[in-house]
Design a protein around this motif. Structure first.
Motif, PDB file in Angstrom:
ATOM      1  N   CYS A  91     -18.374  -1.736  -4.826  1.00 36.19           N
ATOM      2  CA  CYS A  91     -17.324  -1.927  -3.839  1.00 36.19           C
ATOM      3  C   CYS A  91     -17.282  -0.713  -2.934  1.00 36.19           C
ATOM      4  O   CYS A  91     -17.940   0.296  -3.195  1.00 36.19           O
ATOM      5  CB  CYS A  91     -15.971  -2.185  -4.498  1.00 36.19           C
ATOM      6  N   SER A  92     -16.511  -0.823  -1.857  1.00 36.34           N
ATOM      7  CA  SER A  92     -16.531   0.254  -0.872  1.00 36.34           C
ATOM      8  C   SER A  92     -15.240   0.318  -0.087  1.00 36.34           C
ATOM      9  O   SER A  92     -14.484  -0.651  -0.010  1.00 36.34           O
ATOM     10  CB  SER A  92     -17.691   0.058   0.106  1.00 36.34           C
ATOM     11  N   ALA A 278     -19.392  -8.759   0.563  1.00 33.68           N
ATOM     12  CA  ALA A 278     -18.045  -8.588   1.110  1.00 33.68           C
ATOM     13  C   ALA A 278     -17.908  -9.440   2.350  1.00 33.68           C
ATOM     14  O   ALA A 278     -18.844  -9.584   3.129  1.00 33.68           O
ATOM     15  CB  ALA A 278     -17.781  -7.128   1.449  1.00 33.68           C
ATOM     16  N   THR A 279     -16.742 -10.012   2.541  1.00 29.94           N
ATOM     17  CA  THR A 279     -16.434 -10.776   3.745  1.00 29.94           C
ATOM     18  C   THR A 279     -15.187 -10.170   4.373  1.00 29.94           C
ATOM     19  O   THR A 279     -14.232  -9.839   3.668  1.00 29.94           O
ATOM     20  CB  THR A 279     -16.195 -12.252   3.404  1.00 29.94           C
ATOM     21  N   TRP A 365     -20.971  -5.618   3.955  1.00 21.03           N
ATOM     22  CA  TRP A 365     -20.287  -5.250   5.189  1.00 21.03           C
ATOM     23  C   TRP A 365     -19.243  -4.203   4.851  1.00 21.03           C
ATOM     24  O   TRP A 365     -18.511  -4.328   3.874  1.00 21.03           O
ATOM     25  CB  TRP A 365     -19.576  -6.457   5.796  1.00 21.03           C
ATOM     26  N   LEU A 366     -19.163  -3.156   5.660  1.00 18.27           N
ATOM     27  CA  LEU A 366     -18.079  -2.191   5.487  1.00 18.27           C
ATOM     28  C   LEU A 366     -17.542  -1.799   6.848  1.00 18.27           C
ATOM     29  O   LEU A 366     -18.234  -1.926   7.867  1.00 18.27           O
ATOM     30  CB  LEU A 366     -18.510  -0.982   4.668  1.00 18.27           C
ATOM     31  N   SER A 373      -9.480  -0.915   0.861  1.00 21.63           N
ATOM     32  CA  SER A 373     -10.618  -1.200  -0.008  1.00 21.63           C
ATOM     33  C   SER A 373     -11.144  -2.591   0.254  1.00 21.63           C
ATOM     34  O   SER A 373     -10.388  -3.549   0.403  1.00 21.63           O
ATOM     35  CB  SER A 373     -10.234  -1.076  -1.480  1.00 21.63           C
ATOM     36  N   VAL A 374     -12.477  -2.713   0.283  1.00 13.91           N
ATOM     37  CA  VAL A 374     -13.138  -3.996   0.336  1.00 13.91           C
ATOM     38  C   VAL A 374     -13.680  -4.268  -1.059  1.00 13.91           C
ATOM     39  O   VAL A 374     -14.463  -3.498  -1.592  1.00 13.91           O
ATOM     40  CB  VAL A 374     -14.296  -3.996   1.347  1.00 13.91           C
ATOM     41  N   LEU A 375     -13.233  -5.332  -1.688  1.00 19.37           N
ATOM     42  CA  LEU A 375     -13.529  -5.590  -3.086  1.00 19.37           C
ATOM     43  C   LEU A 375     -14.668  -6.580  -3.188  1.00 19.37           C
ATOM     44  O   LEU A 375     -14.590  -7.675  -2.659  1.00 19.37           O
ATOM     45  CB  LEU A 375     -12.286  -6.126  -3.786  1.00 19.37           C
TER      46      LEU A 375
END
Length: 378
Positions: A91-92, A278-279, A365-366, A373-375
């Motif tokens: 994750c990022s 990630a979306t 994608w970040l 947080s993008v999980l």
């Protein structure tokens, strides 16, 4: 009078460099417009925050990082590698990346390369790893059985005991092929391959997941192979349904009154980035990206520029290494070639079919313009 007579355009180059290092990247264009001498002191850079970027490892199974910008249609590759060979992306956030090797979970700073090890999980493999500042959740979904392991960091910085929960009472619930969990209204949601939802409330850890009675499906007439879950920028729980070769693309939204999926006909000027672990959906000032869905295709890469990822005043930019780019950095156009599929929602005839050529487990994608947080899964 002395100040009026001073020739500010003749300031020494090293002083101009020092001034620029103290300014945010978004201030550099104004600085450059002052005079010719100041303009020549501004180094070329590419805004990392203009739109979300696609991060992927330059070689599958390693952590040599490469960023693709759909706005500039260029790759930006960082020369140094993180000291985590064979790691998988978990994750990022905009500048932090959580990766996993076997039982070990690590937190990496993308712009410094610093690695911080998190508590060791004695589980062979997770389907998902979800993390925020003081919490790590590991999830598995095998043959319809949902398992979750939680570890919480205390105020003194030490990590507590691992709490494990599993059950086989939910046989028949199969997570979607991509299986990315998201937080929505404080609860963790996992999307089933048929449109059903599993919900976890960390305040009731011992109860584990609850499989909701509805929705039971996405509805009739929606052709898709992969589905991606999203908590939108407007607090909507959405799912993106992508066909076998990238088309068609359907977007549905959970109606929380009827608990059914409603088809979305317009993104209301927003842009959706999906097709990876990630979306995300974003409101962007780039007009030609409005109401579009972006899906990556990982072959025939565009120009690669070797860069440093530099942060100034909370803004991140890709700064080319010497000799890697012309002095003038041009803004992007919308010619993607083979790298990116751009799909305008509601216009199936304009969508271009394409074949996946590489697993997307090592891409994400970040958003460098977001602290949220993008999980995603590992």
């Amino acid at each position: 009078m002395e100040a009026e007579q001073r020739d500010w355009s003749s300031l020494p180059e090293d002083l101009l460099d020092e001034i620029l290092r103290r300014l945010r990247w978004s201030s550099h264009p104004s600085f450059a417009s002052t005079c010719r001498a100041w303009r020549s002191a501004v180094p070329p850079f590419y805004r990392a925050w203009v739109t979300p970027v696609l991060l992927n490892t330059a070689h599958v199974g390693t952590t040599n990082l490469r960023f693709y910008s759909p706005y500039f249609h260029k790759n930006f590759e960082i020369d140094c590698t993180l000291d985590a060979p064979g790691a998988k992306i978990c994750c990022s956030t905009g500048h932090r990346l959580t990766v996993c090797v076997d039982h070990l979970i690590m937190d990496a700073q993308l712009h410094t390369g610093h690695i911080h090890k998190l508590p060791r999980f004695f589980v062979r493999r997770f389907h998902f790893v979800v993390r925020d500042r003081r919490k790590v959740l590991g999830l598995k979904n095998t043959l319809g059985m949902l398992e979750i392991t939680r570890c919480i960091q205390h105020g003194d910085g030490k990590w507590g005991h691992r709490e494990f929960w599993d059950t086989d009472s939910y046989r028949g619930f199969f997570a979607s092929p991509v299986r990315n969990p998201v937080f929505h209204r404080g609860l963790l949601y996992v999307l089933g391959e048929d449109g059903r939802l599993a919900v976890y409330d960390e305040r009731c850890h011992d109860k584990g997941f609850e499989i909701l009675d509805s929705p039971m499906s996405f509805g009739a007439g929606l052709d898709f192979e992969n589905s991606y879950l999203l908590d939108s920028d407007q607090g909507e729980l959405m799912a993106i349904l992508v066909g076998r070769h990238g088309t068609p693309v359907h977007v549905v939204k959970l109606n929380e009154q009827t608990m059914e999926w409603d088809k979305v006909e317009s993104l209301e000027g927003r842009t959706l980035f999906t097709g990876t672990l990630a979306t995300m959906i974003k409101k962007t000032d780039v007009k030609w990206m409005h109401n579009k869905v972006f899906l990556p295709r990982l072959y025939e890469w565009p120009e690669t520029i070797h860069v440093n990822l530099v942060e100034r005043g909370g803004e991140f930019a890709f700064v080319p290494k010497s000799g890697c780019v012309d002095a003038t950095v041009k803004d992007g156009d919308h010619t993607f070639g083979a790298m990116m599929c751009s799909y305008e929602l509601g216009q199936n005839e304009n969508a271009t079919e394409f074949w996946w050529t590489e697993k997307l487990n090592y891409s994400i994608w970040l958003d460098f313009d977001s602290a949220t947080s993008v999980l995603v899964l590992s």
